[in-house]
Design a protein around this motif. Structure first.
Motif, PDB file in Angstrom:
ATOM      1  N   ALA A 174     -19.164   0.700  -8.919  1.00  0.00           N
ATOM      2  CA  ALA A 174     -20.092   1.179  -9.953  1.00  0.00           C
ATOM      3  C   ALA A 174     -21.526   0.883  -9.549  1.00  0.00           C
ATOM      4  N   THR A 175     -22.419   1.815  -9.824  1.00  0.00           N
ATOM      5  CA  THR A 175     -23.827   1.649  -9.478  1.00  0.00           C
ATOM      6  C   THR A 175     -24.610   1.213 -10.714  1.00  0.00           C
ATOM      7  N   ASP A 176     -25.631   0.412 -10.482  1.00  0.00           N
ATOM      8  CA  ASP A 176     -26.525  -0.027 -11.558  1.00  0.00           C
ATOM      9  C   ASP A 176     -27.853   0.699 -11.386  1.00  0.00           C
ATOM     10  N   PRO A 177     -28.219   1.583 -12.307  1.00  0.00           N
ATOM     11  CA  PRO A 177     -29.394   2.421 -12.106  1.00  0.00           C
ATOM     12  C   PRO A 177     -30.703   1.790 -12.535  1.00  0.00           C
ATOM     13  N   GLU A 202     -24.689   9.629 -13.897  1.00  0.00           N
ATOM     14  CA  GLU A 202     -23.525   9.135 -13.178  1.00  0.00           C
ATOM     15  C   GLU A 202     -23.238   7.675 -13.513  1.00  0.00           C
ATOM     16  N   SER A 203     -24.303   6.881 -13.588  1.00  0.00           N
ATOM     17  CA  SER A 203     -24.117   5.449 -13.821  1.00  0.00           C
ATOM     18  C   SER A 203     -23.468   5.174 -15.176  1.00  0.00           C
ATOM     19  N   ASN A 229     -19.735   6.152 -14.575  1.00  0.00           N
ATOM     20  CA  ASN A 229     -18.958   5.374 -13.605  1.00  0.00           C
ATOM     21  C   ASN A 229     -18.698   3.952 -14.069  1.00  0.00           C
ATOM     22  N   ASP A 230     -19.525   3.436 -14.986  1.00  0.00           N
ATOM     23  CA  ASP A 230     -19.208   2.127 -15.565  1.00  0.00           C
ATOM     24  C   ASP A 230     -17.862   2.178 -16.283  1.00  0.00           C
TER      25      ASP A 230
END
Length: 402
Positions: A203-206, A229-230, A233-234
């Motif tokens: 998962a990405t953190d924006p 997306e973030s 995806n979380d």
């Protein structure tokens, strides 16, 4: 990252909801510390056979001591946000706050510097906080605040990319990271443990990235694609983590059962989120009298209530993904509620303030926790494996995007 503007045209409304937010975080911190202190005192009392707790003089620990650490963390965040605007180079706010928390943690837990009994006790109360309580307090407002910023005129053009990266992309990233953790790292993890670890990395953190994109003047489409997306995806990553954790606990799923469980968590959470968002929209529309002094305040309260209700009830009562439930509730409101909002600037400023404080506490505390957990195991070997993980995460992300 620039600090939010607290007082706009409708300054009195903004200041009022800002003070409410400050009081809210103070109550949360006090109650969190009380729960932690109470459980700690109970354990100590049961093991010692006495009913005393604290400094050994029969006095009970003061649960409000948790406010000490919270005040220091938020003050550091405010100073950092101000100073970052004057640096000759760009440094993400969350990275700076994380480093500050880590430095403070290393100073505290290497045993060489005394920061004062009260402050050290306050730090310990946050270090020992129940992780579920921390998740349930901070995650809903962070997810909800981000989702309400979505610009639907822009995101309509990149919705497919967001879904592909947040769905199959996160599954691919989790599996690749899990295989690396299982077969390359020297810790002897089985696949289920590695899958939980891989889902965290996928998962990405924006927060930092979006801030940099805004400062650099990048395309709003790119910024919205990363933010959209973030948010999704979380939820997908937590679903994968839940499946891995269930299997670690002894549950066994074949492919069909695992797919069904995945759909229950993901689709069930999204559907319940739409329901909660719709109910909150009804409340907001009924509290939209521009001549009513209370309606503007009630609209803000309704959004906060929706964030926590969607997360808690979806996660705890229905057994679905609370993350996706919260995100979808916020998406419904972001799309439909603004014509009914009396003071949009006040509501925006309130959520900016809440997000700023929550991000500050989360990243500052994360730095302190990392320092506490690594002060005895930090070595060049582990730093080398950490570098390998970082490089592999970049490569996996590149393959996902391409």
């Amino acid at each position: 990252m620039r600090p939010p503007t607290w007082v706009a045209r409708n300054g009195h409304s903004t200041l009022r909801v800002s003070l409410i937010g400050l009081a809210f975080f103070a109550v949360v911190a006090a109650s969190s510390s009380s729960a932690t202190a109470s459980s700690g005192c109970s354990s100590a009392a049961s093991s010692s056979g006495s009913d005393s707790c604290g400094d050994g003089h029969g006095e009970h620990a003061d649960p409000s001591i948790a406010l000490y650490y919270m005040v220091v963390a938020i003050c550091c965040g405010m100073i950092t946000a101000k100073l970052l605007n004057h640096l000759p180079f760009s440094l993400p706010f969350t990275v700076a706050v994380f480093v500050e928390g880590a430095v403070l943690g290393f100073i505290r837990y290497n045993g060489k510097v005394n920061l004062g009994d009260a402050f050290e006790a306050s730090m310990d109360s946050w270090i020992d906080i129940d992780p579920h309580l921390l998740l349930y307090v901070f995650l809903p407002i962070l997810l909800f605040g981000d989702a309400m910023k979505l610009n639907f005129e822009i995101i309509k053009g990149c919705a497919l990319q967001c879904l592909l990266l947040a769905g199959p992309g996160v599954v691919f990233g989790s599996m690749c990271s899990a295989l690396i953790a299982q077969h390359i790292l020297p810790y002897g993890w089985d696949f289920n443990t590695s899958l939980c670890f891989g889902s965290i990395l996928a998962a990405t953190d924006p927060v930092a990235v979006v801030g940099l994109l805004n400062e650099l003047g990048c395309s709003k489409v790119l910024t919205m694609q990363i933010a959209g997306e973030s948010l999704l995806n979380d939820g997908v990553a937590i679903v994968i983590w839940t499946i891995g954790y269930e299997m670690m606990s002894g549950e066994r799923y074949n492919f069909v059962e695992g797919l069904g469980f995945f759909c229950k968590l993901a689709l069930g959470g999204a559907g319940l989120g739409v329901l909660f968002g719709g109910l909150c929209l009804v409340v907001i529309s009924r509290c939209s009298d521009v001549f009513s002094h209370e309606d503007s305040l009630l609209q803000g309260v309704a959004t906060v209530l929706c964030a926590y209700a969607a997360f808690y009830l979806t996660e705890h009562e229905f057994g679905c993904s609370g993350v996706l439930g919260t995100v979808m509730a916020a998406v419904v409101l972001a799309r439909l509620m603004w014509p009914h909002i009396i003071h949009r600037t006040a509501l925006d400023n309130f959520w900016h303030m809440v997000e700023f404080m929550a991000n500050t506490m989360i990243f500052f505390l994360a730095g302190t926790v990392i320092a506490n957990s690594t002060v005895d195991v930090l070595s060049w070997e582990n730093l080398g494996w950490l570098g390998l993980l970082y490089a592999s995460a970049i490569v996996i992300r590149l393959v996902m995007v391409v």
